[in-house]
Design a protein around this motif. Structure first.
Motif, short mmCIF file in Angstrom:
data_model
loop_
_atom_site.label_atom_id
_atom_site.label_comp_id
_atom_site.label_asym_id
_atom_site.label_seq_id
_atom_site.Cartn_x
_atom_site.Cartn_y
_atom_site.Cartn_z
N SER A 308 0.96 -1.21 -0.27
CA SER A 308 -0.07 0.00 0.04
C SER A 308 0.78 1.23 0.10
N GLU A 309 2.07 1.03 0.65
CA GLU A 309 3.16 2.23 0.46
C GLU A 309 3.29 2.95 -1.06
N GLU A 310 3.18 4.20 -1.06
CA GLU A 310 3.29 4.90 -2.37
C GLU A 310 4.69 4.68 -3.10
N SER A 311 5.79 4.55 -2.28
CA SER A 311 7.01 4.26 -2.61
C SER A 311 7.24 3.05 -3.42
N GLU A 312 6.34 2.06 -3.08
CA GLU A 312 6.32 0.77 -3.66
C GLU A 312 5.56 0.67 -4.86
N ARG A 313 4.51 1.44 -5.07
CA ARG A 313 3.63 1.67 -6.04
C ARG A 313 4.11 2.84 -7.19
N HIS A 314 5.35 3.50 -7.13
CA HIS A 314 5.57 4.21 -8.08
C HIS A 314 5.90 3.88 -9.44
N SER A 329 9.36 -2.55 -18.87
CA SER A 329 8.29 -1.93 -17.67
C SER A 329 7.18 -1.15 -18.70
N LYS A 330 7.44 -0.66 -19.58
CA LYS A 330 6.48 0.31 -20.59
C LYS A 330 5.59 -0.89 -21.10
N VAL A 331 6.17 -2.03 -21.41
CA VAL A 331 4.98 -2.81 -22.24
C VAL A 331 4.15 -3.38 -20.84
N VAL A 332 4.67 -3.61 -19.71
CA VAL A 332 3.77 -4.22 -18.64
C VAL A 332 2.76 -3.12 -18.35
N LEU A 333 3.23 -1.94 -18.02
CA LEU A 333 2.27 -1.00 -17.90
C LEU A 333 1.03 -0.55 -18.75
N HIS A 343 -4.56 2.30 -12.59
CA HIS A 343 -4.67 3.65 -12.97
C HIS A 343 -3.58 4.22 -12.45
N ILE A 344 -3.15 5.35 -13.18
CA ILE A 344 -1.93 5.99 -12.68
C ILE A 344 -2.11 7.49 -12.42
#
Length: 386
Positions: A308-314, A329-333, A343-344
């Protein structure tokens, strides 16, 4: 196009059809190389038949050669059943021995007979129209055409009459036995047809082309369909295409007809091997890449689920902590966004309701079905695949 050219193409096409039918079942039974063994080991039968009749055109040669082919299969299976060697090793032991016996018999008893490698191994279809069937002075066409035509008629008749038995015994011997017919009889019947076909085609096209016509079209058809009837039709079509295109390729190059047909069959298989929709190399590589991307996506979603930490979900966390390259990373996102899994907001990635549901179900499924794949779940949730 003169009559000789038409006859050559007709003979080659009939041989292709006659070889494709038993070849299909040999490929399905994983016995492809037995055709190579038969095509070489029939030599002693031909030699014995010639010594008895002193006539190369005697039907006894075909019968004895076919019998030698069946003996080859029996010996291969006997050696294999001992458990000491595998089938390919057994084949490599049996057919050189029988072929050598034939060569020795010729050398000892017929020194004046010349073994032409080009004629025996490669064959020479160009000479087939000159060996005519003459009855009371009436020309009925090339002998090879009649021989292979009769063999093809017998093969097609047997295929129609025993199609169900061949199909069941090929895919499930236990079921075949329970339905009341012997898989062994069907097996040796198939080997007999393969032997007779090999002998009939041997004189016209040679040993190498017989093997190529039996295996290459059937192998190419196997990569395109799972339906037995369609596989038979495709194998026949590929064989005829290879025979005709190979003839004109040889005509253009002024080269061996049999060698050119074998080359065309090899190229045909290569094209199918590369571009077949489901089993082709390119298709398989694409699916493997797709699956790797989907596994990466699932890994990322599980990570988001557990942190849930934002640093882990950046967004940068993919590169800094999971050690993915920027392209990956881009392909997965992109895949996750296309499927509405995330959603980002200000570079912070969060699961959507759909993504959370999929991830929860995936966790439960993986825990309860350790060895099972979750492809059906992906089909339910994914609009886009990796």
């Amino acid at each position: 196009m003169n009559s000789a050219q038409i006859e050559i193409q007709l003979i080659a096409s009939l041989v292709a059809i006659a070889c494709a039918i038993p070849g299909t079942f040999l490929v399905l039974r994983k016995m492809a190389m037995i055709s190579d063994a038969i095509s070489h080991s029939i030599l002693p039968g031909i030699v014995i038949g010639f010594f008895i009749t002193h006539n190369l055109n005697s039907p006894l040669l075909i019968l004895l050669a076919a019998l030698t082919g069946i003996i080859t299969v029996i010996l291969v299976e006997y050696i294999q059943k001992t458990g000491l060697v595998k089938e390919d090793t057994a084949i490599g032991l049996v057919f050189p021995a029988l072929f050598s016996i034939g060569v020795i018999m010729i050398a000892k008893n017929a020194n004046d007979v010349h073994l032409d490698v080009d004629a025996v191994l490669l064959g020479e279809l160009a000479f087939a129209p000159f060996d005519r069937l003459l009855i009371d002075g009436v020309d009925f066409g090339p002998k090879s055409l009649w021989i292979i035509g009769i063999i093809l008629l017998i093969t097609v008749t047997l295929l129609i009459g025993f199609f169900k038995e061949l199909k069941v015994s090929t895919f499930d011997k236990g079921l075949a036995a329970s339905l009341g017919f012997s898989p062994a009889i069907i097996h040796y019947g198939l080997m007999s047809v393969s032997s007779v076909t090999t002998v009939g085609a041997f004189d016209a096209v040679g040993a190498i082309l017989v093997v190529a016509l039996m295996i290459a079209p059937a192998a190419a058809a196997y990569l395109l369909t799972k339906d037995l009837k369609k596989m038979l039709l495709l194998a026949i079509g590929f064989g005829v295409f290879g025979a005709i295109s190979g003839y004109w390729f040889a005509y253009w190059l002024d080269a061996s007809i049999s060698g050119s047909i074998t080359t065309m069959l090899g190229l045909l298989f290569l094209v199918v091997y590369l571009f077949a929709p489901n089993k082709g190399l390119i298709s398989v590589m694409y699916r493997e890449k797709q699956q790797r991307t989907e596994v990466s996506l699932l890994t990322f979603l599980l990570h988001l689920k557990n942190h849930s930490e934002e640093s882990e979900r950046h967004v940068n966390h993919l590169n800094e902590h999971i050690n993915w390259q920027k392209v990956r990373s881009k392909v997965v996102l992109d895949l996750a966004l296309k499927n509405n899994m995330i959603h980002i907001d200000n570079d912070i990635v969060s699961l959507t309701e759909k993504g959370d549901t999929f991830t929860s179900q995936a966790i439960d499924y993986i825990i309860t079905n350790e060895d099972a794949q979750i492809e059906h779940m992906k089909d339910d949730f994914f609009l886009f695949r990796g």
